[in-house]
Design a protein around this motif. Structure first.
Motif, PDB file in Angstrom:
ATOM      1  N   SER A 209       1.202  -0.959   0.234  1.00 10.15           N
ATOM      2  CA  SER A 209      -0.096  -0.047  -0.722  1.00 10.15           C
ATOM      3  C   SER A 209       1.230   1.173   0.070  1.00 10.15           C
ATOM      4  CB  SER A 209      -1.083   0.102   1.410  1.00 10.15           C
ATOM      5  OG  SER A 209      -0.303   0.161   2.544  1.00 10.15           O
ATOM      6  N   SER A 210       1.910   1.901   1.349  1.00  5.95           N
ATOM      7  CA  SER A 210       3.003   2.439   0.689  1.00  5.95           C
ATOM      8  C   SER A 210       3.741   2.829  -0.568  1.00  5.95           C
ATOM      9  CB  SER A 210       4.254   2.257   2.116  1.00  5.95           C
ATOM     10  OG  SER A 210       5.129   3.308   2.171  1.00  5.95           O
ATOM     11  N   ILE A 211       4.241   1.667  -0.824  1.00  3.30           N
ATOM     12  CA  ILE A 211       4.635   1.707  -2.319  1.00  3.30           C
ATOM     13  C   ILE A 211       3.843   1.851  -3.706  1.00  3.30           C
ATOM     14  CG2 ILE A 211       5.562   0.640  -4.117  1.00  3.30           C
ATOM     15  CD1 ILE A 211       7.342  -1.089  -2.108  1.00  3.30           C
ATOM     16  N   GLY A 212       2.413   1.205  -3.587  1.00  3.48           N
ATOM     17  CA  GLY A 212       1.424   1.732  -4.528  1.00  3.48           C
ATOM     18  C   GLY A 212       1.197   3.163  -4.757  1.00  3.48           C
ATOM     19  N   SER A 213       0.405   3.693  -3.003  1.00  7.12           N
ATOM     20  CA  SER A 213      -0.080   5.042  -2.806  1.00  7.12           C
ATOM     21  C   SER A 213       1.113   5.626  -3.226  1.00  7.12           C
ATOM     22  CB  SER A 213      -0.178   5.029  -1.732  1.00  7.12           C
ATOM     23  OG  SER A 213      -0.062   5.078  -0.735  1.00  7.12           O
ATOM     24  N   VAL A 214       2.241   6.230  -3.370  1.00  3.11           N
ATOM     25  CA  VAL A 214       3.361   6.750  -3.295  1.00  3.11           C
ATOM     26  C   VAL A 214       4.075   6.862  -4.811  1.00  3.11           C
ATOM     27  CG1 VAL A 214       5.589   7.606  -2.615  1.00  3.11           C
ATOM     28  CG2 VAL A 214       4.560   6.817  -1.065  1.00  3.11           C
ATOM     29  N   THR A 215       3.686   5.529  -5.584  1.00  5.97           N
ATOM     30  CA  THR A 215       3.912   5.461  -7.096  1.00  5.97           C
ATOM     31  C   THR A 215       3.062   5.320  -8.321  1.00  5.97           C
ATOM     32  OG1 THR A 215       5.338   3.281  -6.672  1.00  5.97           O
ATOM     33  CG2 THR A 215       4.653   4.054  -8.600  1.00  5.97           C
ATOM     34  N   LEU A 216       1.545   5.745  -7.433  1.00  2.00           N
ATOM     35  CA  LEU A 216       0.947   6.093  -8.167  1.00  2.00           C
ATOM     36  C   LEU A 216       0.126   7.956  -8.198  1.00  2.00           C
ATOM     37  CD1 LEU A 216      -2.188   3.851  -8.081  1.00  2.00           C
ATOM     38  CD2 LEU A 216      -1.605   4.137  -9.714  1.00  2.00           C
ATOM     39  N   THR A 217       0.251   8.312  -7.120  1.00  7.12           N
ATOM     40  CA  THR A 217       1.288   9.795  -6.770  1.00  7.12           C
ATOM     41  C   THR A 217       1.745  10.374  -7.769  1.00  7.12           C
ATOM     42  OG1 THR A 217       0.435   9.319  -4.348  1.00  7.12           O
ATOM     43  CG2 THR A 217       1.030  11.651  -4.558  1.00  7.12           C
ATOM     44  N   TYR A 218       2.888  10.072  -7.162  1.00  8.00           N
ATOM     45  CA  TYR A 218       3.674  10.931  -7.716  1.00  8.00           C
ATOM     46  C   TYR A 218       3.920  10.527  -9.160  1.00  8.00           C
ATOM     47  CZ  TYR A 218       5.549  12.671  -3.800  1.00  8.00           C
ATOM     48  OH  TYR A 218       6.186  12.721  -1.867  1.00  8.00           O
ATOM     49  N   LEU A 219       3.341   9.850 -10.258  1.00  6.69           N
ATOM     50  CA  LEU A 219       3.003   9.461 -11.424  1.00  6.69           C
ATOM     51  C   LEU A 219       2.081  10.852 -11.932  1.00  6.69           C
ATOM     52  CD1 LEU A 219       3.065   5.872 -11.940  1.00  6.69           C
ATOM     53  CD2 LEU A 219       4.491   7.248 -12.986  1.00  6.69           C
ATOM     54  N   ARG A 220       1.040  10.365 -11.085  1.00  6.80           N
ATOM     55  CA  ARG A 220      -0.141  11.564 -11.111  1.00  6.80           C
ATOM     56  C   ARG A 220       0.516  12.768 -11.025  1.00  6.80           C
ATOM     57  NH1 ARG A 220      -4.133  13.461 -14.197  1.00  6.80           N
ATOM     58  NH2 ARG A 220      -5.636  14.627 -13.640  1.00  6.80           N
ATOM     59  N   ILE A 221       1.627  13.768  -9.777  1.00  8.43           N
ATOM     60  CA  ILE A 221       2.086  14.802 -10.350  1.00  8.43           C
ATOM     61  C   ILE A 221       2.470  15.095 -11.465  1.00  8.43           C
ATOM     62  CG2 ILE A 221       3.742  16.072  -8.414  1.00  8.43           C
ATOM     63  CD1 ILE A 221       2.721  14.441  -6.292  1.00  8.43           C
ATOM     64  N   ALA A 222       3.506  13.993 -11.853  1.00  5.22           N
ATOM     65  CA  ALA A 222       4.762  14.191 -13.396  1.00  5.22           C
ATOM     66  C   ALA A 222       3.970  14.227 -14.018  1.00  5.22           C
ATOM     67  CB  ALA A 222       5.505  12.609 -13.418  1.00  5.22           C
ATOM     68  N   MET A 223       2.358  13.958 -14.225  1.00  2.92           N
ATOM     69  CA  MET A 223       1.980  14.079 -15.448  1.00  2.92           C
ATOM     70  C   MET A 223       1.046  15.424 -15.604  1.00  2.92           C
ATOM     71  SD  MET A 223      -0.209  11.167 -15.671  1.00  2.92           S
ATOM     72  CE  MET A 223      -0.819  11.030 -16.788  1.00  2.92           C
ATOM     73  N   VAL A 224       1.398  15.905 -14.179  1.00  2.00           N
ATOM     74  CA  VAL A 224       0.299  17.334 -14.304  1.00  2.00           C
ATOM     75  C   VAL A 224       1.826  18.430 -14.429  1.00  2.00           C
ATOM     76  CG1 VAL A 224      -0.125  19.455 -12.281  1.00  2.00           C
ATOM     77  CG2 VAL A 224      -1.263  16.954 -12.862  1.00  2.00           C
ATOM     78  N   CYS A 225       2.609  17.902 -14.137  1.00  2.00           N
ATOM     79  CA  CYS A 225       3.669  19.008 -14.157  1.00  2.00           C
ATOM     80  C   CYS A 225       4.198  19.008 -15.462  1.00  2.00           C
ATOM     81  CB  CYS A 225       5.184  18.777 -13.263  1.00  2.00           C
ATOM     82  SG  CYS A 225       4.312  18.896 -11.290  1.00  2.00           S
ATOM     83  N   LEU A 226       4.321  18.027 -16.598  1.00  2.00           N
ATOM     84  CA  LEU A 226       4.719  17.635 -17.642  1.00  2.00           C
ATOM     85  C   LEU A 226       3.634  17.971 -19.050  1.00  2.00           C
ATOM     86  CD1 LEU A 226       5.777  13.275 -17.764  1.00  2.00           C
ATOM     87  CD2 LEU A 226       7.309  15.898 -18.404  1.00  2.00           C
ATOM     88  N   ARG A 227       2.091  18.452 -18.321  1.00  2.00           N
ATOM     89  CA  ARG A 227       1.557  19.173 -18.573  1.00  2.00           C
ATOM     90  C   ARG A 227       1.383  20.610 -18.251  1.00  2.00           C
ATOM     91  NH1 ARG A 227      -2.098  14.774 -18.068  1.00  2.00           N
ATOM     92  NH2 ARG A 227      -3.219  16.142 -16.285  1.00  2.00           N
ATOM     93  N   SER A 228       2.527  21.075 -17.782  1.00  2.00           N
ATOM     94  CA  SER A 228       1.450  22.370 -17.081  1.00  2.00           C
ATOM     95  C   SER A 228       3.080  23.068 -17.125  1.00  2.00           C
ATOM     96  CB  SER A 228       1.930  22.521 -16.023  1.00  2.00           C
ATOM     97  OG  SER A 228       1.808  24.115 -15.025  1.00  2.00           O
ATOM     98  N   LYS A 229       2.730  24.403 -18.011  1.00  2.00           N
ATOM     99  CA  LYS A 229       3.885  25.383 -19.015  1.00  2.00           C
ATOM    100  C   LYS A 229       4.186  26.659 -17.617  1.00  2.00           C
ATOM    101  CE  LYS A 229       2.234  24.862 -22.833  1.00  2.00           C
ATOM    102  NZ  LYS A 229       2.121  25.437 -24.890  1.00  2.00           N
TER     103      LYS A 229
END
Length: 316
Positions: A209-229
């Protein structure tokens, strides 16, 4: 071990395999580290609680981590300091004290994961849903999440240690410098199949649960940052997330090493080094890493230093 009462109630700790002439230098170094852990983490908690500008979810959750670090360090370091000044033949611990220490060690480790999971969720909301952040991460929500971080681990750890306590004992040596669950059930000559099954399930659930939640969270954050200018948003996200991930990586690596090394008795020295990293080095690093990386905390600390310097000059 001729005295049966002694054998039943008292366990022998192996401690560190270091030359006797190194005991005093190690004692001094460990004492300095423990002093730094206490001062830095307690100081960080006091600073955040006393500064109304820091009464934000991220900093209140950071208080949770600091309190947990003080708790974890106090479980182990004072005992190790005592043992460094104690002859090998007198390096002992009562069985019930060993049980309590093992419970606290696993509670601290488990809470470290749950607190970091909540901090990852906080960063996710702040970066991915900034307009809803204030309505989602209210003080009540922070309180509920903080209580959950500790409360959910209590029964899980209680069952883990309880399964080891139920076993009869035929050995009295703890092949470690502190007590943990594996050290407890290794004292028994009975079958520990149930212990291994529950321990494996507990580890899979917690780390999964720790690895899964942290991984999914930061993948989502990375996607938002990549789309953001927005370069300012990306830079702030990178700064806070890198800090969190560095702490999480150290915790995860040391935890995996400790779990794996318990299965290989010949690698006990490596396990002790990993335990030092997880239970001594990490609590010392947390306050330092967050104190230096988080701008608001760094500014508050520098302001306090300047005030104390001015006060000392005025006194002269």
């Amino acid at each position: 071990m001729e005295n049966s009462t002694f054998g039943k109630d008292i366990l022998i700790l192996e401690g560190f395999n270091i030359p006797s002439q190194s005991y005093i230098p190690c004692f001094i170094l460990l004492l300095i580290v423990y002093f730094f852990i206490m001062v830095s983490n307690i100081g960080l908690v006091v600073l955040i609680l006393r500064s109304s500008g820091l009464h934000q979810p991220m900093y209140l959750l950071l208080c949770n981590m600091s309190i947990n670090d003080v708790f974890g360090a106090t479980i182990i370091i004072p005992h190790v300091l005592r043992d460094l000044l104690t002859p090998d033949s007198q390096r002992v611990i009562r069985y019930m004290d060993c049980v309590v220490q093992a419970f606290c060690v696993h509670l601290h480790a488990s809470a470290s994961h749950t607190v970091l999971m909540i901090m990852a969720f906080d960063r996710y909301v702040a970066i991915c849903n900034p307009l809803r952040y204030a309505t989602i991460m209210t003080h009540r929500m922070v309180l509920v999440l903080s209580v959950w971080a500790w409360a959910i681990t209590l029964p899980l750890v209680g069952i883990l240690i309880g399964l080891s306590v139920r076993l009869s004992r035929c050995r009295w040596n703890i092949v470690h410098f502190f007590c943990d669950n594996a050290s407890l059930f290794k004292l028994s000559c009975e079958s520990v199949l149930i212990n291994n099954i529950y321990g494996l399930g507990y580890t899979v659930v917690l780390l999964g649960s720790s690895i899964g939640s942290v991984t999914l969270t930061y993948l989502r954050i990375a996607m938002v940052c990549l789309r953001s200018k927005n370069k300012t948003l990306n830079r702030k996200a990178l700064q806070t997330c890198a800090t969190h991930l560095a702490v999480y990586a150290i915790l995860l690596v040391s935890g995996f090493i400790i779990i794996i090394m318990h299965r290989f008795p010949q690698l006990v020295a490596h396990r002790k080094v990993a335990s030092v990293m997880g239970h001594v080095v990490l609590p010392a690093l947390n306050a330092l890493i967050y104190g230096l990386q988080i701008k608001e905390v760094r500014q508050r600390v520098m302001a306090l230093f300047r005030k104390s310097k001015v006060a000392s000059m005025d006194a002269k």
